[in-house]
Design a protein around this motif. Structure first.
Motif, PDB file in Angstrom:
ATOM      1  N   LYS A 170       0.830  -1.209   0.000  1.00  0.00           N
ATOM      2  CA  LYS A 170       0.000   0.000   0.000  1.00  0.00           C
ATOM      3  C   LYS A 170       0.863   1.258   0.000  1.00  0.00           C
ATOM      4  CE  LYS A 170      -3.886   2.211   2.360  1.00  0.00           C
ATOM      5  NZ  LYS A 170      -4.850   2.106   3.507  1.00  0.00           N
ATOM      6  N   THR A 171       1.940   1.241   0.785  1.00  0.00           N
ATOM      7  CA  THR A 171       2.826   2.410   0.850  1.00  0.00           C
ATOM      8  C   THR A 171       3.435   2.708  -0.511  1.00  0.00           C
ATOM      9  OG1 THR A 171       3.368   1.915   3.157  1.00  0.00           O
ATOM     10  CG2 THR A 171       4.866   3.374   1.977  1.00  0.00           C
ATOM     11  N   VAL A 172       3.880   1.665  -1.205  1.00  0.00           N
ATOM     12  CA  VAL A 172       4.494   1.839  -2.516  1.00  0.00           C
ATOM     13  C   VAL A 172       3.449   2.251  -3.552  1.00  0.00           C
ATOM     14  CG1 VAL A 172       5.670   0.636  -4.410  1.00  0.00           C
ATOM     15  CG2 VAL A 172       6.403   0.255  -2.049  1.00  0.00           C
ATOM     16  N   ALA A 173       2.278   1.621  -3.503  1.00  0.00           N
ATOM     17  CA  ALA A 173       1.239   1.888  -4.498  1.00  0.00           C
ATOM     18  C   ALA A 173       0.705   3.308  -4.413  1.00  0.00           C
ATOM     19  CB  ALA A 173       0.090   0.896  -4.328  1.00  0.00           C
ATOM     20  N   THR A 174       0.715   3.896  -3.226  1.00  0.00           N
ATOM     21  CA  THR A 174       0.136   5.224  -3.045  1.00  0.00           C
ATOM     22  C   THR A 174       1.183   6.338  -2.972  1.00  0.00           C
ATOM     23  OG1 THR A 174       0.122   4.901  -0.631  1.00  0.00           O
ATOM     24  CG2 THR A 174      -1.880   4.309  -1.840  1.00  0.00           C
ATOM     25  N   SER A 175       2.457   5.994  -3.109  1.00  0.00           N
ATOM     26  CA  SER A 175       3.504   7.002  -2.997  1.00  0.00           C
ATOM     27  C   SER A 175       3.544   7.900  -4.233  1.00  0.00           C
ATOM     28  CB  SER A 175       4.870   6.335  -2.818  1.00  0.00           C
ATOM     29  OG  SER A 175       5.907   7.300  -2.855  1.00  0.00           O
ATOM     30  N   SER A 176       3.610   9.209  -4.000  1.00  0.00           N
ATOM     31  CA  SER A 176       3.736  10.162  -5.099  1.00  0.00           C
ATOM     32  C   SER A 176       5.176  10.278  -5.581  1.00  0.00           C
ATOM     33  CB  SER A 176       3.247  11.554  -4.643  1.00  0.00           C
ATOM     34  OG  SER A 176       4.029  12.027  -3.552  1.00  0.00           O
ATOM     35  N   GLN A 177       6.107   9.629  -4.876  1.00  0.00           N
ATOM     36  CA  GLN A 177       7.523   9.709  -5.229  1.00  0.00           C
ATOM     37  C   GLN A 177       7.936   8.643  -6.245  1.00  0.00           C
ATOM     38  OE1 GLN A 177      10.148  10.070  -1.731  1.00  0.00           O
ATOM     39  NE2 GLN A 177       8.322  10.451  -0.512  1.00  0.00           N
ATOM     40  N   LEU A 178       7.052   7.690  -6.516  1.00  0.00           N
ATOM     41  CA  LEU A 178       7.384   6.577  -7.391  1.00  0.00           C
ATOM     42  C   LEU A 178       6.501   6.580  -8.628  1.00  0.00           C
ATOM     43  CD1 LEU A 178       7.666   3.769  -4.681  1.00  0.00           C
ATOM     44  CD2 LEU A 178       9.496   5.173  -5.620  1.00  0.00           C
ATOM     45  N   ILE A 179       7.007   5.978  -9.685  1.00  0.00           N
ATOM     46  CA  ILE A 179       6.228   5.901 -10.918  1.00  0.00           C
ATOM     47  C   ILE A 179       5.054   4.950 -10.740  1.00  0.00           C
ATOM     48  CG2 ILE A 179       8.220   6.423 -12.380  1.00  0.00           C
ATOM     49  CD1 ILE A 179       8.355   3.442 -13.058  1.00  0.00           C
ATOM     50  N   SER A 180       4.037   5.137 -11.512  1.00  0.00           N
ATOM     51  CA  SER A 180       2.867   4.263 -11.468  1.00  0.00           C
ATOM     52  C   SER A 180       3.261   2.838 -11.833  1.00  0.00           C
ATOM     53  CB  SER A 180       1.807   4.776 -12.445  1.00  0.00           C
ATOM     54  OG  SER A 180       0.700   3.912 -12.489  1.00  0.00           O
ATOM     55  N   GLY A 181       2.777   1.891 -11.075  1.00  0.00           N
ATOM     56  CA  GLY A 181       3.084   0.491 -11.343  1.00  0.00           C
ATOM     57  C   GLY A 181       4.279  -0.046 -10.584  1.00  0.00           C
ATOM     58  N   ALA A 182       4.900   0.799  -9.746  1.00  0.00           N
ATOM     59  CA  ALA A 182       6.067   0.348  -8.989  1.00  0.00           C
ATOM     60  C   ALA A 182       5.716  -0.787  -8.044  1.00  0.00           C
ATOM     61  CB  ALA A 182       6.668   1.517  -8.203  1.00  0.00           C
ATOM     62  N   GLU A 183       4.422  -0.907  -7.720  1.00  0.00           N
ATOM     63  CA  GLU A 183       3.987  -1.933  -6.767  1.00  0.00           C
ATOM     64  C   GLU A 183       3.766  -3.302  -7.408  1.00  0.00           C
ATOM     65  OE1 GLU A 183       0.238  -0.274  -8.596  1.00  0.00           O
ATOM     66  OE2 GLU A 183       2.194   0.490  -7.967  1.00  0.00           O
ATOM     67  N   TRP A 184       3.895  -3.383  -8.742  1.00  0.00           N
ATOM     68  CA  TRP A 184       3.604  -4.644  -9.443  1.00  0.00           C
ATOM     69  C   TRP A 184       4.358  -5.821  -8.840  1.00  0.00           C
ATOM     70  CZ3 TRP A 184       1.207  -8.025 -12.361  1.00  0.00           C
ATOM     71  CH2 TRP A 184       1.924  -9.120 -12.834  1.00  0.00           C
ATOM     72  N   ASP A 185       5.668  -5.690  -8.664  1.00  0.00           N
ATOM     73  CA  ASP A 185       6.476  -6.815  -8.197  1.00  0.00           C
ATOM     74  C   ASP A 185       6.061  -7.271  -6.800  1.00  0.00           C
ATOM     75  OD1 ASP A 185       8.888  -7.177 -10.246  1.00  0.00           O
ATOM     76  OD2 ASP A 185       8.507  -5.041 -10.040  1.00  0.00           O
ATOM     77  N   LEU A 186       5.483  -6.367  -6.019  1.00  0.00           N
ATOM     78  CA  LEU A 186       5.032  -6.709  -4.679  1.00  0.00           C
ATOM     79  C   LEU A 186       3.680  -7.418  -4.739  1.00  0.00           C
ATOM     80  CD1 LEU A 186       5.835  -3.265  -2.973  1.00  0.00           C
ATOM     81  CD2 LEU A 186       7.331  -5.245  -3.164  1.00  0.00           C
ATOM     82  N   GLY A 187       2.767  -6.869  -5.531  1.00  0.00           N
ATOM     83  CA  GLY A 187       1.430  -7.436  -5.602  1.00  0.00           C
ATOM     84  C   GLY A 187       1.389  -8.844  -6.152  1.00  0.00           C
ATOM     85  N   VAL A 188       2.191  -9.107  -7.170  1.00  0.00           N
ATOM     86  CA  VAL A 188       2.140 -10.428  -7.800  1.00  0.00           C
ATOM     87  C   VAL A 188       2.579 -11.521  -6.842  1.00  0.00           C
ATOM     88  CG1 VAL A 188       4.487 -10.431  -8.788  1.00  0.00           C
ATOM     89  CG2 VAL A 188       2.647 -11.665  -9.953  1.00  0.00           C
ATOM     90  N   VAL A 189       3.460 -11.200  -5.894  1.00  0.00           N
ATOM     91  CA  VAL A 189       3.905 -12.193  -4.906  1.00  0.00           C
ATOM     92  C   VAL A 189       2.734 -12.645  -4.034  1.00  0.00           C
ATOM     93  CG1 VAL A 189       5.329 -12.510  -2.834  1.00  0.00           C
ATOM     94  CG2 VAL A 189       6.305 -11.413  -4.859  1.00  0.00           C
ATOM     95  N   VAL A 190       1.957 -11.681  -3.550  1.00  0.00           N
ATOM     96  CA  VAL A 190       0.814 -12.017  -2.693  1.00  0.00           C
ATOM     97  C   VAL A 190      -0.250 -12.764  -3.499  1.00  0.00           C
ATOM     98  CG1 VAL A 190      -0.955 -11.104  -1.151  1.00  0.00           C
ATOM     99  CG2 VAL A 190       1.281  -9.994  -1.273  1.00  0.00           C
ATOM    100  N   ILE A 191      -0.502 -12.322  -4.721  1.00  0.00           N
ATOM    101  CA  ILE A 191      -1.514 -12.971  -5.568  1.00  0.00           C
ATOM    102  C   ILE A 191      -1.164 -14.432  -5.826  1.00  0.00           C
ATOM    103  CG2 ILE A 191      -2.534 -12.990  -7.889  1.00  0.00           C
ATOM    104  CD1 ILE A 191      -2.207  -9.901  -7.872  1.00  0.00           C
ATOM    105  N   MET A 192       0.086 -14.682  -6.209  1.00  0.00           N
ATOM    106  CA  MET A 192       0.476 -16.062  -6.510  1.00  0.00           C
ATOM    107  C   MET A 192       0.462 -16.934  -5.253  1.00  0.00           C
ATOM    108  SD  MET A 192       0.621 -15.775  -9.681  1.00  0.00           S
ATOM    109  CE  MET A 192       0.919 -17.525  -9.944  1.00  0.00           C
ATOM    110  N   ASP A 193       0.781 -16.348  -4.120  1.00  0.00           N
ATOM    111  CA  ASP A 193       0.716 -17.119  -2.873  1.00  0.00           C
ATOM    112  C   ASP A 193      -0.724 -17.487  -2.532  1.00  0.00           C
ATOM    113  OD1 ASP A 193       2.094 -18.163  -0.437  1.00  0.00           O
ATOM    114  OD2 ASP A 193       0.802 -16.692   0.574  1.00  0.00           O
ATOM    115  N   LEU A 194      -1.659 -16.589  -2.787  1.00  0.00           N
ATOM    116  CA  LEU A 194      -3.077 -16.898  -2.562  1.00  0.00           C
ATOM    117  C   LEU A 194      -3.538 -18.023  -3.480  1.00  0.00           C
ATOM    118  CD1 LEU A 194      -4.496 -13.263  -2.211  1.00  0.00           C
ATOM    119  CD2 LEU A 194      -4.457 -15.012  -0.420  1.00  0.00           C
TER     120      LEU A 194
END
Length: 480
Positions: free
Chosen positions: A147-171
């Protein structure tokens, strides 16, 4: 009292012309007592520390590197906190290799607490956790930082992809495990949980996932036609099938196998070839040694790459991916053998170029042995990787020649008071702006005429810090 505190110019003149061994000693002496933080910032102390730290890591002098960071944390905790990612990411690899899980947790804590600051190194750390099979640690890290990465204004859009896919695949893996145990899966809950991390929670996507986790996908005779019509759909089908295949055949987590799959897929997508070849699965997955050489060379040696682990993952992962594709009759035997032959040839270059640091990539032997590799060959290669950690290179006692490029040495007389922001032009970075204090880049001579990109990249691999290069992915992510 250290000379650094009384006359920095004189100390720095000694430092830049000293031998590597003397540089280490000078720095240990300087760090052994408190230095006012504003003065440390003024003289850019961290640049000298990073330079010596990187040298120690390259020469497998890890105990001395840890000693350096311990002194920095003890006497200069604020400085360490501002630059922790450059130290902790390297030391975490060492702890993973030794399976020192308590130390791994300690290093991860700062990445968890400061994900935006450390985003480039965080993704590299995440790669290593996934490939080493440290799934629980990877998932917990991603849940805590997404959530911190996805909502940060300091990072480009989509920076959270590598984080989200880990949780999705684990589910998805948890659901598959429940099915194997004969339990009922609440698919609506799986979809809702996954949606929090970027999954496109539509009835169609949920049905896709449920179908592939519940039953084997039988490849129909018209798969070529389907691939031409909707390549992304077929690749999603194959992703889940590959994860199930590796889970059952190799006891590998979905989190790890997804990274292998997506990296191999990225390699296929980077080949320069006519669009017509991308419309058929066999030609799409057909990969030449030259293309593989170029792709892996960019991963392990690109000036902005921090994903060397993926370079090893793609070469050692191709045998698993292409055996799966062959078993599913997606590719011809000729295509399979061509890919396997290319990886076999290029592994030798990579091993030769990383002789001292092979231990960092020993995750390829944490994976179960692929069927194409004999037990003897696998054991011998494992031993070579493990023993590389013992190839310690003592620090040289030969004095250094001071470079004529004096502007690279940040002395008070030159640029202590004005640290310009440097922008990168060699590739896409996750951060919107490059940090003002970058880890020091060594000056190396222009490479000699090369035989292959991989050989050249491996030659440069032991020098300097790298930045992160984003990769394209295909999967169950929302386009928004």
């Amino acid at each position: 009292m250290s000379l650094l505190l009384t006359d920095f110019d004189q100390w720095y003149d000694q430092f830049v012309t000293a031998s590597p061994k003397q540089q280490h000693e000078l720095l240990v002496d300087a760090l052994s007592e408190p230095i006012p933080s504003d003065y440390a910032e003024e003289i850019d102390l961290i640049a000298s520390v990073l330079d010596v730290f990187d040298m120690l890591i390259r020469q497998n002098l890890t105990d001395q590197a840890i000693q350096l960071t311990t002194l920095l944390q003890k006497h200069h905790s604020e400085i360490y906190q501002r630059e922790f990612q450059y130290f902790d990411g390297q030391l975490l690899q060492y702890s993973l290799f030794h399976q020192a899980w308590q130390q791994v947790q300690e290093y991860l804590s700062r990445f968890r607490d400061h994900p935006v600051q450390s985003i480039d190194q965080l993704i590299s750390v995440l790669d290593n956790l996934r490939l080493h099979g440290a799934t629980d640690l990877a998932v917990n890290l991603c849940r805590a930082t997404y959530k911190t990465v996805a909502t940060s204004s300091q990072l480009i859009s989509g920076a959270e992809w590598d984080l989200g896919v880990v949780v999705i695949m684990d589910l998805f893996e948890q659901a598959h495990h429940q099915l194997q145990q004969g339990e009922t899966v609440d698919w609506s809950k799986v979809g809702a949980d996954a949606a929090k991390f970027g999954f496109e929670n539509t009835p169609k996507k949920c049905q896709e996932v449920e179908k592939h986790l519940t039953e084997d996908w039988q490849v129909s005779p018209d798969v070529n036609k389907a691939f031409k019509q909707d390549r992304g759909l077929i690749l999603r089908h194959l992703l889940l099938e590959f994860c199930r295949y590796m889970y059952c055949q190799q006891q590998m987590s979905f989190v790890c196998s997804e990274l292998i799959w997506s990296t191999v897929l990225d390699c296929c997508n980077h080949q320069d070839r006519p669009k017509k070849q991308l419309t058929q699965p066999d030609s799409y997955f057909s990969i030449s040694q030259q293309a593989l050489d170029k792709y892996v060379g960019q991963l392990v040696g690109g000036l902005l790459s921090m994903r060397q682990a993926q370079g090893f993952a793609v070469l050692w992962g191709i045998p698993y991916v292409y055996k799966f594709l062959l078993d599913k009759q997606i590719i011809r035997e000729e295509t399979y053998h061509q890919a396997f032959k290319a990886t076999t040839a290029l592994k030798g270059f990579l091993i030769k170029g990383f002789q001292q640091s092979l231990w960092q990539y020993n995750f390829v032997h944490v994976w179960q042995r692929p069927a194409q590799v004999s037990a003897e060959e696998f054991a011998a290669e494992t031993e070579q990787f493990v023993k590389s950690a013992e190839q310690v290179e003592p620090l040289s006692e030969e004095p250094q020649e001071r470079s004529d490029f004096s502007f690279l040495h940040k002395t008070p007389k030159q640029e202590v008071f004005g640290k310009a922001e440097s922008s990168s032009s060699g590739g896409q970075n996750t951060s919107q702006a490059t940090k003002s204090t970058q880890p020091p880049q060594p000056i190396w001579e222009p490479p000699k005429p090369r035989k292959s990109p991989l050989q050249e990249a491996a030659k440069l691999s032991s020098k300097g810090k790298k930045g992160k290069s984003k990769k394209s992915n295909k999967g169950f992510k929302s386009s928004s």
